[in-house]
Design a protein around this motif. Structure first.
Motif, PDB file in Angstrom:
ATOM      1  N   PHE A  43       6.069 -35.189 -13.033  1.00 50.41           N
ATOM      2  CA  PHE A  43       7.023 -36.201 -13.349  1.00 50.41           C
ATOM      3  C   PHE A  43       7.206 -36.014 -15.154  1.00 50.41           C
ATOM      4  N   THR A  44       5.911 -36.987 -15.312  1.00 47.02           N
ATOM      5  CA  THR A  44       5.909 -37.308 -16.941  1.00 47.02           C
ATOM      6  C   THR A  44       4.725 -36.961 -17.676  1.00 47.02           C
ATOM      7  N   THR A  51      -2.009 -46.365 -13.371  1.00 50.10           N
ATOM      8  CA  THR A  51      -0.928 -46.357 -14.042  1.00 50.10           C
ATOM      9  C   THR A  51       0.432 -47.806 -13.423  1.00 50.10           C
ATOM     10  N   GLY A  52      -0.152 -47.999 -11.790  1.00 50.99           N
ATOM     11  CA  GLY A  52       0.759 -49.234 -11.315  1.00 50.99           C
ATOM     12  C   GLY A  52      -1.118 -50.281 -11.403  1.00 50.99           C
ATOM     13  N   ILE A  96       2.919 -44.086 -20.196  1.00 52.92           N
ATOM     14  CA  ILE A  96       3.897 -42.569 -21.079  1.00 52.92           C
ATOM     15  C   ILE A  96       5.089 -43.317 -21.793  1.00 52.92           C
ATOM     16  N   LEU A  97       5.346 -44.148 -21.877  1.00 53.52           N
ATOM     17  CA  LEU A  97       6.018 -45.096 -22.551  1.00 53.52           C
ATOM     18  C   LEU A  97       4.999 -45.497 -24.313  1.00 53.52           C
ATOM     19  N   MET A  98       4.054 -45.402 -23.724  1.00 52.99           N
ATOM     20  CA  MET A  98       3.382 -45.617 -25.243  1.00 52.99           C
ATOM     21  C   MET A  98       3.197 -44.547 -25.596  1.00 52.99           C
ATOM     22  N   ARG A 154      12.222 -39.498 -17.150  1.00 49.55           N
ATOM     23  CA  ARG A 154      12.291 -38.322 -17.721  1.00 49.55           C
ATOM     24  C   ARG A 154      13.658 -37.966 -18.597  1.00 49.55           C
ATOM     25  N   TRP A 155      14.420 -38.189 -18.674  1.00 44.75           N
ATOM     26  CA  TRP A 155      15.820 -38.186 -19.741  1.00 44.75           C
ATOM     27  C   TRP A 155      15.299 -38.738 -21.135  1.00 44.75           C
ATOM     28  N   LEU A 156      14.740 -40.069 -20.490  1.00 42.27           N
ATOM     29  CA  LEU A 156      13.792 -40.405 -21.868  1.00 42.27           C
ATOM     30  C   LEU A 156      13.180 -39.576 -22.494  1.00 42.27           C
ATOM     31  N   MET A 157      12.359 -39.009 -21.754  1.00 49.89           N
ATOM     32  CA  MET A 157      11.894 -38.100 -22.586  1.00 49.89           C
ATOM     33  C   MET A 157      12.102 -36.734 -23.239  1.00 49.89           C
ATOM     34  N   THR A 158      12.761 -36.510 -22.695  1.00 45.98           N
ATOM     35  CA  THR A 158      13.240 -34.830 -23.447  1.00 45.98           C
ATOM     36  C   THR A 158      14.722 -35.419 -24.202  1.00 45.98           C
TER      37      THR A 158
END
Length: 240
Positions: free
Chosen positions: A147-148, A155-156, A182-184, A225-229
Motif C-alpha cells: 500500500f505505502t 515498521t511494527g 511513511i509519515l516521516m 493511502r488517502w493522505l499520501m495521494t
C-alpha cells in the motif's frame, strides 16, 4: 535541531508494573554509555495495575525520569504523542515498556542517527514471539509495503530514533504509530534500519490480538493511502 546531544526515551505504559524497574535500569545502563544527556518520559495510559505508582517512585528517585499520566485510556498512538509533546530534547527514542525491545540497542541506533539520518528504525530480524504472531506480522508488513511502498522491513518495531521537530509536524490519528516511517518520508525524512535484539516478554500479557490488529490495520491503511495521494508541497522561487 539545536540540541543534538540529548535524547528522550518515550515509553507508553499500560499495565506493565512488573517490567518498569528492570526496564529503567537497562535504559540507564545503555543511555549512560552513549555520553549523551538523556531523559525517560513514561506515559501511563490509565493503567489498572500499579504501573503509575512504580513510575512515580522512579521519578522520585531518578532525576532523568519524567511522566505523564492520562485520566482515561487513549491508546498507544496518543501516548506516544503526549510523550513527544513533553520531551525536552530534539531527539526522540521510542520503545515499548514490555522489555521485548532491548535498550542495549539504543547506542547503535543513535550512532546510525548521527550519520545524517532523520529516522532510524529497528528491525527485529529474529523475533521472540509466537509462531502465529510472527506470521501475522510478516503478512501485515507485506500488505503495508504494497500500500505505502515505505521500504521498511519491520515498521511494527517500536524501537525507533526520530527527529522531534519532524514528529511534531505529523498528522495525528489513532494508530498513527504503525505508520511513522511513511509519515516521516512524506516530510522528506532520510531513514535507515538497524537490526536489533528482540526478547520474550518478561512479565504481563500482550494487549493486542492478531485479528484485532489486522482489522484496525486494514482500515488505517486506506486512510494513510488517502493522505499520501492528497499530500501537497511547493518550492519557493522568490520571496521578499
Amino acid at each position: 535541531m539545536t540540541n543534538t546531544k540529548k535524547f528522550s526515551v518515550v515509553l507508553p505504559v499500560f499495565n506493565e508494573q512488573d517490567n518498569l524497574q528492570k526496564l529503567f535500569a537497562e535504559i540507564r545502563c545503555a543511555a549512560d554509555s552513549t555520553g549523551w544527556e538523556w531523559e525517560a518520559v513514561f506515559v501511563d495510559d490509565c493503567s489498572t495495575d500499579q504501573s503509575l505508582d512504580v513510575i512515580r517512585t522512579l521519578a522520585r528517585d531518578n532525576r532523568e525520569v519524567r511522566f505523564v499520566a492520562f485520566e482515561g485510556n487513549r491508546g498507544q498512538s496518543v501516548a506516544f504523542c503526549a510523550g513527544f509533546d513533553a520531551a525536552d530534547s530534539d531527539v526522540i527514542v521510542t520503545m515499548d515498556a514490555d522489555l521485548q525491545n532491548d535498550p542495549g540497542d539504543i547506542p547503535a541506533m543513535l550512532a546510525a542517527f548521527g550519520n545524517g539520518c532523520d529516522m532510524v528504525v529497528g528491525w527485529r530480524a529474529r523475533r521472540k514471539d509466537t509462531f502465529w504472531k510472527r506470521i501475522a506480522s510478516r503478512i501485515g508488513n507485506a500488505v503495508r509495503n504494497w500500500f505505502t511502498d515505505d521500504g521498511i522491513h519491520d515498521t511494527g518495531c517500536s524501537l525507533k530514533v526520530m527527529r522531534r521537530d519532524m514528529l511534531m509536524n505529523l498528522p495525528r490519528f489513532k494508530n498513527m504509530h504503525r505508520f511513522f516511517p511513511i509519515l516521516m518520508k512524506m516530510q522528506g525524512a532520510t531513514i535507515s534500519e538497524v537490526v536489533v535484539n528482540h526478547r520474550e516478554r518478561h512479565a504481563g500479557v500482550s494487549k493486542y490480538g492478531n485479528w484485532q490488529r489486522a482489522k484496525q490495520g486494514i482500515y488505517d491503511l486506506f486512510g494513510v493511502r488517502w493522505l499520501m495521494t492528497r499530500q501537497v508541497s511547493y518550492t519557493v522561487r522568490e520571496k521578499k
